[in-house]
Write a protein that holds these residues in place. Structure first.
Motif, PDB file in Angstrom:
ATOM      1  N   SER A  48       0.799  -1.231   0.000  1.00  9.77           N
ATOM      2  CA  SER A  48       0.000   0.000   0.000  1.00  9.77           C
ATOM      3  C   SER A  48       0.829   1.276   0.000  1.00  9.77           C
ATOM      4  N   ASN A  49       1.989   1.292   0.658  1.00 12.05           N
ATOM      5  CA  ASN A  49       2.792   2.514   0.651  1.00 12.05           C
ATOM      6  C   ASN A  49       3.433   2.766  -0.713  1.00 12.05           C
ATOM      7  N   ALA A  50       3.622   1.704  -1.494  1.00 12.22           N
ATOM      8  CA  ALA A  50       4.083   1.889  -2.875  1.00 12.22           C
ATOM      9  C   ALA A  50       2.949   2.406  -3.739  1.00 12.22           C
ATOM     10  N   ASP A  51       1.756   1.929  -3.457  1.00 12.45           N
ATOM     11  CA  ASP A  51       0.577   2.361  -4.206  1.00 12.45           C
ATOM     12  C   ASP A  51       0.213   3.797  -3.842  1.00 12.45           C
ATOM     13  N   GLY A  52       0.231   4.114  -2.544  1.00 12.87           N
ATOM     14  CA  GLY A  52      -0.038   5.473  -2.093  1.00 12.87           C
ATOM     15  C   GLY A  52      -1.332   5.582  -1.319  1.00 12.87           C
ATOM     16  N   ARG A  53      -1.236   6.104  -0.106  1.00 13.48           N
ATOM     17  CA  ARG A  53      -2.419   6.318   0.732  1.00 13.48           C
ATOM     18  C   ARG A  53      -2.442   7.746   1.293  1.00 13.48           C
ATOM     19  N   ALA A  54      -1.849   8.687   0.568  1.00 14.53           N
ATOM     20  CA  ALA A  54      -1.848  10.088   1.011  1.00 14.53           C
ATOM     21  C   ALA A  54      -2.853  10.875   0.177  1.00 14.53           C
ATOM     22  N   PRO A  55      -3.628  11.789   0.790  1.00 17.15           N
ATOM     23  CA  PRO A  55      -4.669  12.512   0.045  1.00 17.15           C
ATOM     24  C   PRO A  55      -4.089  13.480  -0.982  1.00 17.15           C
ATOM     25  N   THR A  56      -4.647  13.423  -2.194  1.00 19.25           N
ATOM     26  CA  THR A  56      -4.176  14.277  -3.289  1.00 19.25           C
ATOM     27  C   THR A  56      -4.245  15.751  -2.926  1.00 19.25           C
ATOM     28  N   GLU A  57      -5.255  16.148  -2.165  1.00 14.30           N
ATOM     29  CA  GLU A  57      -5.447  17.562  -1.837  1.00 14.30           C
ATOM     30  C   GLU A  57      -4.280  18.137  -1.025  1.00 14.30           C
ATOM     31  N   ASP A  58      -3.435  17.266  -0.455  1.00  8.38           N
ATOM     32  CA  ASP A  58      -2.295  17.741   0.330  1.00  8.38           C
ATOM     33  C   ASP A  58      -1.038  17.923  -0.510  1.00  8.38           C
ATOM     34  N   LEU A  59      -1.102  17.625  -1.792  1.00 10.18           N
ATOM     35  CA  LEU A  59       0.034  17.901  -2.672  1.00 10.18           C
ATOM     36  C   LEU A  59       0.121  19.398  -2.944  1.00 10.18           C
ATOM     37  N   PRO A  60       1.324  19.935  -3.106  1.00  3.23           N
ATOM     38  CA  PRO A  60       1.450  21.376  -3.381  1.00  3.23           C
ATOM     39  C   PRO A  60       0.989  21.710  -4.795  1.00  3.23           C
TER      40      PRO A  60
END
Length: 703
Positions: A374-386
């Motif tokens: 899952s950490n390779a896939d990604g579990r961080a919200p897109t809205e938090d990208l700059p």
């Protein structure tokens, strides 16, 4: 012409030059709400002041519509939010007449009342909207001048949240006419006799009770001290002017500088899609502009995909580049393009963009793999990208991305967030691929003939022990199901890239591995992790050696070591796997590990890296790829051998020398054909014995 069309295309600056001779209507006040709250007639009627709070009232543009003058009064519906005017009364009993015109849209059409203009000190003087069927059936606009005599305009209330133009005109004989979007509105019970007096002291408020203040936007409020007729209403509706229009005989113009690409002048590569903005001097009849009007004055073959009007007089032209060469978008000679009055653009000669774009062919495709859970896939919200200085929430068009998530389908697209496994559930998330690809492209592609691509397959909750198990050879025999899917994804991704870039050498340069959490579930999994990971790397290299040539046999393998902050995991097994990951990297000359202990973790689960953490992971992995330690050896005869064992195939490596450290001279250059680059340099007799060297990596110049 529709209301919205008119709203989009007419500018007050044009009105001044297009219309002459005022209609016989006396303007008492005109509030434009473009840059402030002042009456622009010069009479200063009302001594305008903002009666609301600074964070509620204000000037606002309107997405999707062109508001005359570029601004509108925005009101919150709060009791303190209105524009105060000096108190003024019209008295038809004394032979006076009046008209009030305005644009408006309500923010909430379910509100019982929204007062547009009236007297705040009583309940008997207002012009306002209602949604209450007990007041107006089925709802509409009311003019009240006392507590009993109301004039109610009836119409469908469901679209009051869209912009409409309203006029209330009352004669000296006390006959009221209501116009909505230039058309006379029906009146309830045909009552056209209001009270003989009407008093106002505010815009956006009326009535002595709170809760009826306007919520939404009001624009271009005109107040006349006479009853305006239908012709004047029509001029206000179409042109925001009481001036009678004169014939438009001015032809539109277009210069080469008015044709602008979105590629910052290039260079661009074959297969790219370029967006041009073509801005005419005035609004154009869009039915006279189409794909056949455009072509290329350069040498590249192109396809005009679409032409669409993006704003008044401005068109977007989408162009796909089908071959290398040059691109100069041109409006072809003989094209018939007219403004809305039928005046034709002079196309006796072609009109060509001032800028020429060089169209290059992609010769080198640097491919990087991402796999794991899952950490390779990604579990961080897109809205938090700059979104600045680069907008990482948007697609990165210069980085190709081929991916597969469980339950989804394979896709070749541009690198972008929202393409994780959870996206199938409507959750937009991202992983390390975003900053990994962005940093690599900025460093080793730079918009030339070299391009970066990422192929990713990852699946949450999968282990190395069974799911990613390596069978030990270049086939899929004995391989775990996730590893088989990964190999199939990579093969399909390489095929898709080969189709997209038929002239490119495709090189798999390295792989980023984020996995190990699920192997903390069992003592047997954790104990076997070191051997399993080493076998996986060997199998991976053998697989791509067999299928794609000798270069991949020593591809760089980047291991993101599990973090000590992943306290959700069993502490003993976590420690075992962390040690195993380091041991594998230390024993393999072409493997490295990333320390993630200071990479931030989600506090909600103490397992997944958060937005800052995922960005940091991608950058750290890119740094491992880009590192190229330099070695220098003295050879027989006084020659020097300078090189690196971490070269990227297809990139240029240039040796610079200096005897002073002040001035550097290019000595020789070579293009890497495998992982190792070695450049031999023999100083001349005139060279100082104390010689300094720099080895520089760069993208090769376009062939």
């Amino acid at each position: 012409m529709s209301t919205k069309r008119i709203f989009q295309t007419l500018y007050p600056t044009i009105v001044i030059s297009l219309f002459a001779g005022q209609i016989d209507a006396s303007v008492l006040s005109h509030y434009t709400f473009d840059t402030g709250y002042s009456d622009n007639t010069g009479t200063n009627n009302g001594s305008l002041q903002d009666g609301g709070t600074a964070d509620n009232s204000g000037i606002a543009t309107t997405a999707g519509y062109y508001v005359f003058g570029g601004g509108a009064l925005t009101l919150s519906g709060e009791s303190t939010d209105y524009v105060a005017l000096s108190t003024t009364t019209f008295d038809t009993g004394a032979g006076e007449a009046y008209s009030i015109a305005f644009w408006a849209r309500r923010a909430d059409i379910s509100r019982a009342w929204d007062m547009v203009i009236g007297h705040r000190e009583d309940t008997a003087n207002f012009i306002g909207f209602t949604s209450s069927t007990s007041n107006i059936n089925p709802g509409g606009l009311r003019l009240r001048g006392d507590a009993t005599d109301d004039v109610d305009a009836i119409y469908d209330p469901d679209n009051q949240d869209e912009w409409h133009h309203y006029v209330v005109s009352v004669t000296s004989g006390n006959i009221a006419t209501v116009y909505i979007d230039g058309v006379v509105a029906s009146l309830e019970d045909s009552n056209d006799s209001p009270a003989t007096t009407f008093t106002y002291s505010a815009i956006g408020d009326a009535y002595s009770n709170d809760g009826l203040e306007f919520e939404g936007q009001i624009d271009e409020v005109w107040i006349f001290d006479e009853a305006i007729d239908a012709a004047t209403v029509n001029y206000l509706y179409q042109y925001n002017s009481t001036a009678e229009p004169v014939a438009d005989t001015t032809a539109p113009t277009l210069a080469g500088s008015d044709i602008v690409d979105d590629a910052s002048g290039g260079p661009v590569t074959k297969g790219d899609t370029i967006s041009y903005t073509v801005a005419f001097s005035e609004n154009i009849d869009d039915s006279t502009v189409d794909i056949s009007d455009f072509g290329n004055a350069g040498t590249a073959a192109i396809t005009i995909n679409s032409v669409s009007e993006s704003s008044p007089g401005s068109f977007t032209v989408e162009v796909t580049l089908d071959s290398e060469g040059t691109l100069q978008l041109t409006l072809l000679a003989g094209s018939i393009i007219t403004d809305e009055s039928g005046n034709a653009l002079d196309t006796s000669e072609a009109i060509t963009d001032d800028t020429t774009l060089d169209v290059l062919t992609v010769k080198h495709l640097q491919v990087f793999l991402i796999g794991g859970q899952s950490n390779a896939d990604g579990r961080a919200p897109t809205e938090d990208l700059p979104t600045s200085p680069e907008n990482l929430q948007a697609a990165q068009d210069d980085v190709d991305f081929f991916y597969l998530f469980e339950g989804g389908s394979e896709t070749l697209t541009s690198l972008q967030p929202g393409l994780s496994e959870n996206s199938q559930y409507g959750i937009s998330q991202f992983g390390p691929a975003i900053t990994f690809g962005r940093e690599l492209s900025d460093s080793i592609a730079d918009g030339t003939t070299t391009r970066v691509a990422i192929i990713k397959y990852a699946n949450g909750g999968t282990n190395l022990y069974t799911h990613w198990k390596a069978g030990g050879d270049a086939t899929t025999d004995g391989d775990g199901p996730e590893y088989v899917t990964f190999q199939e994804t990579v093969a399909d991704g390489l095929a898709a890239l080969a189709t997209a870039y038929p002239d490119a050498d495709i090189e798999i340069q390295g792989m980023l591995w984020l996995q190990g959490e699920s192997d903390c579930d069992s003592d047997s999994y954790a104990t076997a992790y070191e051997a399993n990971l080493s076998a996986f790397i060997d199998d991976l290299r053998a697989t791509f050696l067999n299928s794609y040539g000798t270069y991949e046999s020593d591809l760089l393998f980047i291991i993101a070591r599990l973090s000590s902050a992943q306290t959700y995991l069993d502490a003993t097994r976590l420690a075992m796997i962390r040690e195993a990951q380091v041991a594998v990297a230390d024993a393999d000359a072409r493997a490295v590990w990333i320390d993630t202990d200071n990479v931030s973790i989600k506090e909600s689960d103490h397992l997944h890296f958060d937005a800052d953490g995922q960005q940091a992971l991608g950058l750290a992995a890119a740094e491992k790829v880009l590192e190229f330690p330099v070695s220098i050896q003295t050879e027989t005869g006084g020659s020097f051998s300078i090189g690196t064992s971490n070269a990227l195939k297809g990139l240029q490596y240039t040796l610079f020398g200096s005897t002073t450290l002040d001035n550097w001279t290019e000595l020789t250059s070579t293009q890497a054909s495998d992982r190792s680059v070695s450049i031999t340099y023999t100083p001349t007799d005139s060279d100082d014995n104390n010689h300094f060297f720099i080895l520089e990596r760069s993208v090769p110049e376009a062939e």
